[in-house]
Enzyme design. Structure first.
Site, mmCIF file in Angstrom:
data_model
loop_
_atom_site.group_PDB
_atom_site.id
_atom_site.type_symbol
_atom_site.label_atom_id
_atom_site.label_comp_id
_atom_site.label_asym_id
_atom_site.label_seq_id
_atom_site.Cartn_x
_atom_site.Cartn_y
_atom_site.Cartn_z
ATOM 1 N N ASP A 132 9.770 -0.837 -2.792
ATOM 2 C CA ASP A 132 8.782 -1.825 -3.044
ATOM 3 C C ASP A 132 7.688 -1.481 -1.907
ATOM 4 O O ASP A 132 7.879 -0.850 -0.852
ATOM 5 C CB ASP A 132 9.113 -3.062 -2.578
ATOM 6 N N LYS A 184 2.391 -15.528 5.922
ATOM 7 C CA LYS A 184 2.859 -14.644 4.734
ATOM 8 C C LYS A 184 1.939 -14.809 3.451
ATOM 9 O O LYS A 184 1.586 -13.845 3.081
ATOM 10 C CB LYS A 184 4.230 -14.478 4.748
ATOM 11 N N ASP A 196 3.793 -3.543 -7.869
ATOM 12 C CA ASP A 196 3.957 -2.747 -6.558
ATOM 13 C C ASP A 196 5.428 -2.528 -6.304
ATOM 14 O O ASP A 196 5.791 -2.287 -5.105
ATOM 15 C CB ASP A 196 3.269 -3.534 -5.561
#
Length: 979
Positions: free
Chosen positions: A680, A755, A912
């Site tokens: 990742d 985040k 991703d």
């Protein structure tokens, strides 16, 4: 097959020129290769025949004779040879034709006898045996593929037909036994609705057919195109599918329901017409129809014989009907909805006494809802909905497995992409991009040539050709937990929240509190119902596919160029449940590096901060929990359940099973693994901005530079937010109102709080969006309970977080601003922003002000939204930076996919996150870094500016922001770039 003239199952052929005539008199020094024996082309000069007396003899004799002798081989080889392209010559009969001139020249030659070396017949027969096995295996594979392809065609073309047959059989059984069969909830309802709905559709078809053209309804020509029973089944299943896939207050918008039903009918009409044209003649066909069928079959078969499959498909497609359009779909769908409401009823359970009269009430009701644009707004919107009866919803989430799910995974590889609507499923409508009705985007795609977009097509074909299968062991664990009520491992609770009883008190505050709690409980139950339906739909597909050797996911793109599987439920882009239940169909030995990456993968899935350690730290974590891992693999349900503590429990359990199998094996490196291992990106959006801006500090913050352990950008931002709040908390609360908020929040700032906002900042998150994200995190902490205080704290935290982001990622912010400015300039001139990705995919932002198109239907006046001619300047500006970066991360993934396929790797991508077998992770890591460097070694922003200037020569654009001095080749050495 043996020749009819042959007395035994043997084959007589003349031997072609494998040897020069004179070579029979010399001594052989070494045997020729078997490939030379079988692949060498016959020469014009005829070789004297070789006589082989028996297949078991170790030697043969060469004879030069006037009359040819024969070579006998096993008779059943002839069919294989006739169809095998690599065999020398085209064996069409029992013998080759001999040149009479050359034969007469040889007739004067005296007969010579020489002993062949003993290896000749052995080698010749050994070569034939190998070829036979290879051909037979190929035939078996072809028969297997043909069988799977026939099943796939049936799945796509006969699904509704099978449903109709099922309801006919159930009706027949019910009539014969005078008893309703014991059926699941949904099927029991459908059986009650089927016959009445079929009859009213037949009545409507007759009624419209008998009317003159002047007074016929607008939907009349289309309601006649399918049999009434098939139309009834489609309407029932589509409506219930909408109810299950997500409803608000048990209501479905009329526009959504009508158009969905219309689209489904149109798709089935196309398939129905195709099958009607291409099947064998029906008794009711007219002479003209028979002639048309014969000509079409002749034409298609002729093209297939000449291996012009694409042309054959074009002929079939060209015979179809023209697209209906949204208005036609909505009118037909509305009338069918109206007929469903007339005939579909539900019956509440009878009382035990049986004295009451059975009550029947409509399953669906049409009504209008009025909603405000946002809380407190005076602007209201009124729209029609179909309201479902509460009895209809009860138990529906347990019946998803009985619903017909279209676009299921394919049993054979998808058709290769060749254009906008050429590829994917064999018969179901497939489009390379989800344009959501944007005509500008559709036109841009239809105008590109296969040569221009061949790399995009190639990447989608690569993703679609990855073969998957169901991990039965994980599915079994999921089924058992689900049967026990869920509410574990991320599974939703299968029970509803009890509705609070009304208090006996008349106190207004208490009554208001009760109303709020009732509203909250009902909202929770609606969410749970929707999630339960979602789980059931996923599990129903998994149950359907679990016995298949493998299956495939056709992929297409969103308008930005990101790839998605076309099947919506059980796919690897979905939840942990889906990812844990899926694995590669092909297994590969772990190898030494594979065992290493399997342990890293397990640590990453466990997460909880472990994924931020160095690779050595993650390996130590796994080594320290080997007992827990073995227990999880061997006794997942009744053991210590360590795997349930993981952030991705089902994927973690799947990794535990493979690791336990390897550690118990005497040869761990040779254990076959089907598990996909993930690599990742770390805050991938910012990685792309760092590569565009070449800023060394930003590149190091998102792991574009090698480090001893992974850099954590979220922790960096949270530290900066903490510093700002600490500074604010020391200020005077009277002159600075944020000081009090800073004091409350200073101990709540952590990585998790910021985040989501950091992650979405590069994708265009607004201040309002950031506020809502942080508000949800603060609610989870539970420290601030007052709603007003919570709102104020969220506002302050969002401002501080966005300010910290701007300070640390200054270069990224400059590029975002430049992209937004360019978009604003273009949109102000009433043009949508267009660009072409590095792989040649044209992208058009679809944000235009919608125009309402009113359609008068039998049910109500529907307001269809369609693309207008005026662009939405604000949306064009704010959406362009994130959309542009999405198109770049999609490009990187597709470049990596094609390169991995060329290197012999199995590859799957989730934006991703890149997946492959454990043994191939090192290779994939090298490839994805090389492709990232290759992508950003091109002048992307300069090329974008040039394309804008060429497309809009009258507009003036700002210059590209200055770049830093970061060396992109550093990415090749960064082990935590993707990890």
């Amino acid at each position: 097959m043996a020749s009819p003239a042959a007395p035994s199952p043997s084959l007589s052929i003349y031997q072609t020129s494998l040897f020069h005539p004179q070579t029979s008199l010399v001594t052989w020094l070494k045997p020729p290769s078997s490939s030379a024996l079988f692949r060498r082309k016959p020469t014009k000069r005829l070789l004297p025949p070789i006589s082989a007396a028996s297949s078991s003899s170790s030697s043969t004799s060469l004879s030069l004779t006037e009359k040819p002798t024969t070579v006998h081989f096993h008779g059943n080889l002839i069919e294989s040879f006739e169809s095998h392209d690599s065999f020398p010559g085209a064996i069409k009969g029992a013998a080759f034709t001999e040149n009479p001139v050359e034969r007469s020249e040889l007739s004067a030659t005296r007969r010579l006898f020489t002993q062949d070396p003993p290896w000749i017949s052995a080698l010749f027969l050994k070569g034939l045996t190998k070829m036979t096995v290879k051909i037979e295996r190929k035939d078996i594979d072809k028969r297997k593929f043909d069988s799977l392809r026939r099943r796939q065609v049936k799945e796509e073309t006969e699904a509704w037909e099978r449903m109709v047959e099922e309801y006919r059989d159930l009706e027949k059984e019910m009539c014969e036994k005078s008893l309703a069969p014991n059926l699941p909830y949904v099927k029991h309802m459908f059986l009650g609705w089927f016959q009445p709905l079929k009859e009213v559709i037949e009545r409507e078809q007759r009624l419209q057919k008998n009317k003159s053209k002047k007074v016929r309804a607008a939907y009349a020509p289309h309601i006649e195109l399918l049999p009434a029973d098939k139309m009834a089944v489609i309407v029932m299943h589509k409506m219930m599918g909408l109810v299950m896939s997500g409803h608000e207050d048990g209501c479905i918008q009329v526009v959504q329901a009508a158009v969905s039903i219309g689209i489904a009918i149109e798709h089935e009409v196309r398939i129905h017409n195709f099958l009607k044209r291409t099947r064998k003649n029906n008794a009711g066909d007219s002479q003209e129809e028979l002639k048309d069928k014969q000509l079409l079959r002749k034409r298609v078969n002729s093209l297939i014989r000449r291996k012009r499959i694409i042309d054959a498909l074009k002929v079939v497609k060209s015979e179809g009907i023209k697209p209906w359009g949204r208005a036609t779909q909505a009118k037909l769908g509305s009338r069918l909805l109206e007929l469903l409401m007339e005939t579909a009823y539900v019956q509440p359970p009878l009382t035990q006494s049986g004295d009451s009269i059975p009550e029947f009430r409509p399953a669906f009701r049409h009504k209008f809802k009025t909603v405000t644009k946002y809380p407190g707004s005076k602007l209201v919107r009124r729209y029609g909905v179909i309201e479902c009866d509460s009895l209809l919803l009860a138990g529906l989430d347990k019946s998803a497995k009985h619903m017909l799910i279209p676009y299921v995974p394919m049993l054979v590889p998808p058709k290769r992409w060749r254009g906008y609507d050429k590829g994917g499923y064999l018969f179901l409508p497939s489009y390379i991009m989800r344009t959501h009705g944007s005509k500008k985007q559709q036109d841009a795609l239809k105008d590109i040539s296969s040569k221009t977009a061949h790399r995009v097509f190639e990447a989608l074909d690569t993703l679609g050709n990855t073969k998957w299968r169901v991990n039965r062991k994980i599915l079994d664990v999921v089924e058992r937990l689900w049967a026990d009520g869920g509410n574990i491992a991320g599974l939703v609770n299968r029970e509803d929240v009890p509705i609070p009883e009304k208090p006996s008190s008349e106190d207004p505050e208490e009554l208001q509190s009760w109303k709020w709690s009732v509203r909250k409980a009902k909202k929770t139950n609606r969410e749970r119902h929707s999630l339960r339906c979602d789980v059931e739909l996923k599990l129903s597909v998994a149950r359907k596919m679990k016995d298949e050797e493998g299956f495939y996911y056709p992929h297409n793109l969103d308008f930005r160029g990101r790839a998605y599987p076309m099947h919506p439920h059980l796919n690897h882009l979905s939840s942990d449940l889906c990812r844990g239940t899926l694995e590669f169909a092909e297994g590969r030995p772990l190898g030494k590096s594979g065992l290493y990456w399997l342990k890293i993968h397990l640590a990453n899935l466990y997460a909880g901060g472990v994924e931020k350690l160095s690779h050595e730290g993650r390996l130590s974590f796994v080594e320290n929990h080997l007992d827990d891992i073995m227990d999880s693999a061997e006794n997942a349900i009744h053991g210590r359940r360590w795997w349930l503590k993981a952030e991705d429990p089902f994927q973690c359990l799947a990794a535990c099973v493979v690791l336990a199998q390897a550690l118990k094996s005497p040869s761990p490196y040779s254990v076959i693994s089907h598990l996909p291992i993930h690599q990742d990106g770390s805050c991938n959006g910012l990685q792309h901005y760092a590569a565009l801006g070449r800023d060394s500090f930003e590149a190091a913050a998102v792991n574009l530079v090698a480090g001893e352990k992974p850099a954590d950008v979220y922790s960096e931002i949270s530290l900066r937010v903490h510093e700002i709040m600490k500074k604010d908390s020391s200020k005077d609360p009277e002159s600075n109102p944020t000081a009090a908020l800073a004091k409350i929040l200073i101990n709540q700032v952590d990585r998790k709080l910021v985040k989501q906002t950091v992650m979405t900042s590069v994708y265009g998150v607004t201040y309002v969006g950031a506020r809502e994200q942080i508000k949800r995190r603060l609610e989870e902490k539970g420290v601030i309970t007052d709603e007003r205080m919570l709102f104020s704290a969220a506002c302050y935290s969002a401002k501080v977080t966005l300010a910290a982001l701007g300070e640390i990622f200054e270069a990224a912010r400059a590029i975002m601003s430049w992209l937004g400015d360019c978009a604003k300039i273009i949109a102000t001139d009433n043009h949508p922003v267009r660009w072409t990705t590095p792989l040649g995919l044209p992208v058009v932002q679809p944000y235009c002000r919608s125009e309402r198109h009113l359609i008068r239907t039998s049910l109500q006046v529907l307001a269809l939204q369609r693309e207008g001619n005026t662009v939405d300047v604000r949306k064009q500006r704010t959406a362009f930076p994130p959309n542009f970066v999405h198109s770049l991360d999609g490009t990187h993934m597709m470049m990596t996919a094609v390169a991995c396929r060329e290197a012999g790797l199995n590859f799957a991508g989730v934006h991703d996150s890149y997946w492959t077998h454990a043994c191939d992770v090192d290779t994939m890591n090298r490839i994805l870094r090389e492709k990232f460097v290759e992508l950003y070694s091109t002048p992307i922003l300069e090329d974008l500016l040039q394309s804008f200037q060429e497309s809009y020569p009258n507009l003036v654009f700002p210059p590209v922001p200055k770049r830093g001095g970061f060396d992109l080749k550093e990415v090749l050495k960064s082990q935590y770039f993707f990890n």
